[in-house]
Design a protein around this motif. Structure first.
Motif, PDB file in Angstrom:
ATOM      1  N   ASN A  23      23.596  90.758  39.773  1.00  0.00           N
ATOM      2  CA  ASN A  23      24.051  89.374  39.613  1.00  0.00           C
ATOM      3  C   ASN A  23      24.817  88.874  40.838  1.00  0.00           C
ATOM      4  N   TRP A  24      24.361  89.268  42.001  1.00  0.00           N
ATOM      5  CA  TRP A  24      24.956  88.726  43.222  1.00  0.00           C
ATOM      6  C   TRP A  24      24.480  87.275  43.391  1.00  0.00           C
ATOM      7  N   PRO A  25      25.372  86.360  43.730  1.00  0.00           N
ATOM      8  CA  PRO A  25      24.986  84.942  43.872  1.00  0.00           C
ATOM      9  C   PRO A  25      24.374  84.635  45.236  1.00  0.00           C
ATOM     10  N   VAL A  26      23.465  85.481  45.679  1.00  0.00           N
ATOM     11  CA  VAL A  26      22.877  85.320  47.005  1.00  0.00           C
ATOM     12  C   VAL A  26      21.935  84.118  47.016  1.00  0.00           C
ATOM     13  N   ARG A  27      22.160  83.225  47.948  1.00  0.00           N
ATOM     14  CA  ARG A  27      21.252  82.095  48.139  1.00  0.00           C
ATOM     15  C   ARG A  27      20.471  82.229  49.442  1.00  0.00           C
ATOM     16  N   GLU A  28      20.988  83.072  50.349  1.00  0.00           N
ATOM     17  CA  GLU A  28      20.432  83.138  51.690  1.00  0.00           C
ATOM     18  C   GLU A  28      20.161  84.596  52.089  1.00  0.00           C
ATOM     19  N   ILE A  29      18.959  84.823  52.623  1.00  0.00           N
ATOM     20  CA  ILE A  29      18.637  86.085  53.261  1.00  0.00           C
ATOM     21  C   ILE A  29      18.635  85.849  54.764  1.00  0.00           C
ATOM     22  N   GLY A  30      19.375  86.680  55.498  1.00  0.00           N
ATOM     23  CA  GLY A  30      19.422  86.557  56.945  1.00  0.00           C
ATOM     24  C   GLY A  30      18.685  87.701  57.613  1.00  0.00           C
ATOM     25  N   PHE A  31      17.957  87.392  58.668  1.00  0.00           N
ATOM     26  CA  PHE A  31      17.299  88.407  59.478  1.00  0.00           C
ATOM     27  C   PHE A  31      17.846  88.331  60.898  1.00  0.00           C
ATOM     28  N   VAL A  35      16.049  81.329  53.868  1.00  0.00           N
ATOM     29  CA  VAL A  35      16.010  82.373  54.890  1.00  0.00           C
ATOM     30  C   VAL A  35      16.542  81.813  56.201  1.00  0.00           C
ATOM     31  N   LEU A  36      17.448  82.576  56.795  1.00  0.00           N
ATOM     32  CA  LEU A  36      17.985  82.265  58.124  1.00  0.00           C
ATOM     33  C   LEU A  36      17.515  83.366  59.065  1.00  0.00           C
ATOM     34  N   LEU A  37      16.789  82.991  60.100  1.00  0.00           N
ATOM     35  CA  LEU A  37      16.242  83.965  61.033  1.00  0.00           C
ATOM     36  C   LEU A  37      16.828  83.731  62.423  1.00  0.00           C
ATOM     37  N   LEU A  38      17.434  84.761  62.980  1.00  0.00           N
ATOM     38  CA  LEU A  38      18.054  84.672  64.299  1.00  0.00           C
ATOM     39  C   LEU A  38      17.067  85.184  65.336  1.00  0.00           C
ATOM     40  N   THR A  39      16.772  84.371  66.347  1.00  0.00           N
ATOM     41  CA  THR A  39      15.744  84.710  67.325  1.00  0.00           C
ATOM     42  C   THR A  39      16.078  84.116  68.682  1.00  0.00           C
ATOM     43  N   ASN A  40      15.518  84.717  69.730  1.00  0.00           N
ATOM     44  CA  ASN A  40      15.634  84.078  71.048  1.00  0.00           C
ATOM     45  C   ASN A  40      14.450  83.156  71.323  1.00  0.00           C
ATOM     46  N   ALA A  41      13.497  83.072  70.398  1.00  0.00           N
ATOM     47  CA  ALA A  41      12.349  82.139  70.454  1.00  0.00           C
ATOM     48  C   ALA A  41      11.494  82.333  71.699  1.00  0.00           C
ATOM     49  N   MET A  42      11.478  83.545  72.217  1.00  0.00           N
ATOM     50  CA  MET A  42      10.720  83.809  73.434  1.00  0.00           C
ATOM     51  C   MET A  42       9.358  84.421  73.116  1.00  0.00           C
ATOM     52  N   GLN A  43       8.819  85.198  74.018  1.00  0.00           N
ATOM     53  CA  GLN A  43       7.433  85.644  73.926  1.00  0.00           C
ATOM     54  C   GLN A  43       7.074  86.366  72.624  1.00  0.00           C
TER      55      GLN A  43
END
Length: 340
Positions: free
Chosen positions: A105-113, A138-146
Motif C-alpha cells: 500500500n505504498w502511495p507511489v504515483r511516480e516511477i523514476g529511471f 514515469v520520470l526518465l532521466l537522460t542526456n538525450a544523446m546518441q
C-alpha cells in the motif's frame, strides 16, 4: 577541481537554498567537528543524529545501470562507458517491486529511471511500457544523446509518447544554458548533441524537463533567465521558473566540509523531515555479480553500504539516518530532490 572552487560552489549553493539572510546565520549554529559521519546514531560531538522516517513513498526509482555514453566531471555516481558497478535491470527485476507497491500500500504515483544513461540499457523500452501500462507516471532521466537517438529506440519511444502522452516525462541533463559551461562538465560537443535529442523529443510531442547544476557562482534568477531564453528560442514547453520543470541541482563534492545534521537542526533550519527526499522515495539497484536487486535509501548513495536496506520494499520502510555528507549538503541544506 581545486578545493577553493569547490568551497565557493558549496557556499553559493547554501545561499541559493535560502530565502533570507538569517538562514546562513542559523547554519553557523550547527556543530562542526572532525571525524564526522561515522556513527549512524550520534554525531562526532555526541549529539543525536537526525533521521527521516518513510512518511509516504510517492516515488520508486530504478537505477538502470551505471554505464553511460559520456563521463562527466564530478558525476555523483561515477557513470562512464566502463563503469558497470551497477548492472542493467530488466523487466523480471522490476516487476516484483511494482507488485510490492500494491501489496505494501505504498502511495507511489511516480516511477523514476536513472543511470548511467538509461537508454544504454537494452530493456529500457520494455521497462517503460510495463510501468506506464500499470498506470504509473514515469520520470526518465537522460542526456538525450546518441543512445536515445538509435532508430529502434526512437520508434519505440514515439509509440509510447503517442499512447501515454504526459504520463511520461523526459528530464534531460543540461548542466548550463550555454555550450561553453555545459561542455566543460560533459565534454566537447555534448551541448549540441543534447539539444538535437531534445528537439527530436519536442517534435514527437514528449513532455520535457531539464536538470541543470548550480555551479559557476551564478544567482538562481540568472540561471533561470538563461534557461528561459534558451527554451523560448527552441520552442521547448519547459517553464524555467518552475523548480519541477527546471531543476538546478546543488553540487556534490565529498571533499568539502559540511556540518552534520542533528535532531536539533530541524528547528534551527526551520525544516521538516518530510522535506527530505528519503521521506518519500527509495531506489532499486543491482550490483555487479549480485544474485538479486536491493533497495537503497537514496538515489545519491548507491555505493554506501550503510544505506542498503534489504531486498524488499517492506525492509526499506525503516527510517534513514542522515549519516552522509550528501544528506547534509544536497538534501537538507541544498533543499534538492531528484523526484518531481
Amino acid at each position: 577541481m581545486g578545493y577553493p572552487y569547490a568551497a565557493f560552489w558549496v557556499l553559493s549553493i547554501w545561499k541559493q537554498a535560502t530565502k533570507n539572510a538569517g538562514y546562513m546565520n542559523k547554519i553557523s549554529q550547527i556543530p562542526q567537528s572532525l571525524g564526522k559521519f561515522t556513527d549512524p546514531f550520534v554525531t562526532a560531538d555526541g549529539q543525536d543524529r537526525a533521521s527521516v522516517p518513510l512518511i509516504g513513498a510517492t516515488t520508486l526509482w530504478f537505477n538502470t545501470g551505471t554505464l553511460c555514453n559520456i563521463e562527466c566531471v564530478n558525476c555523483y555516481i561515477e557513470s562512464s562507458p566502463s563503469n558497470d558497478s551497477l548492472v542493467y535491470l530488466n523487466t523480471d527485476d522490476i516487476a516484483p517491486y511494482l507488485d510490492q507497491i500494491s501489496a505494501r500500500n505504498w502511495p507511489v504515483r511516480e516511477i523514476g529511471f536513472t543511470g548511467g544513461e538509461p537508454f544504454m540499457n537494452p530493456a529500457m523500452l520494455d521497462m517503460l511500457e510495463m510501468c506506464l501500462a500499470r498506470g504509473f507516471e514515469v520520470l526518465l532521466l537522460t542526456n538525450a544523446m546518441q543512445p536515445m537517438l538509435r532508430k529502434r529506440m526512437q520508434a519505440g519511444l514515439a509509440e509510447l509518447i503517442a499512447q501515454y502522452g504526459d504520463k511520461l516525462t523526459f528530464r534531460v541533463s543540461l548542466d548550463h544554458f550555454t555550450a561553453a559551461y555545459n561542455d566543460e562538465i560533459r565534454g566537447a560537443g555534448s551541448y549540441d548533441k543534447t539539444l538535437e535529442g531534445m528537439i527530436w523529443l519536442r517534435d514527437v510531442g514528449a513532455k520535457l524537463a531539464v536538470a541543470g547544476r548550480s555551479l559557476w557562482g551564478e544567482a538562481e534568477k540568472d540561471s533561470r533567465a538563461g534557461f528561459a531564453k534558451l527554451f523560448s528560442g527552441l520552442d521547448f514547453a519547459i517553464d524555467a521558473q518552475d523548480p519541477g520543470q527546471t531543476v538546478l541541482f546543488p553540487e556534490m563534492d565529498e571533499a568539502v566540509e559540511v556540518p552534520e545534521i542533528t535532531t536539533a537542526c530541524w528547528g534551527i533550519l526551520n525544516k521538516k523531515q518530510s522535506d527530505v527526499m528519503c521521506a518519500s522515495s527509495r531506489m532499486v539497484v543491482k550490483r555487479k555479480g549480485a544474485a538479486h536487486p536491493v533497495v537503497i535509501a537514496c538515489t545519491l548513495l548507491p555505493y554506501a553500504p550503510e544505506f542498503e536496506m534489504g531486498q524488499t520494499l517492506e525492509q526499506a520502510e525503516k527510517p534513514v539516518h542522515l549519516n552522509h555528507r550528501h544528506c547534509a549538503k544536497f538534501c537538507v541544506l541544498g533543499g534538492a530532490s531528484c523526484s518531481t
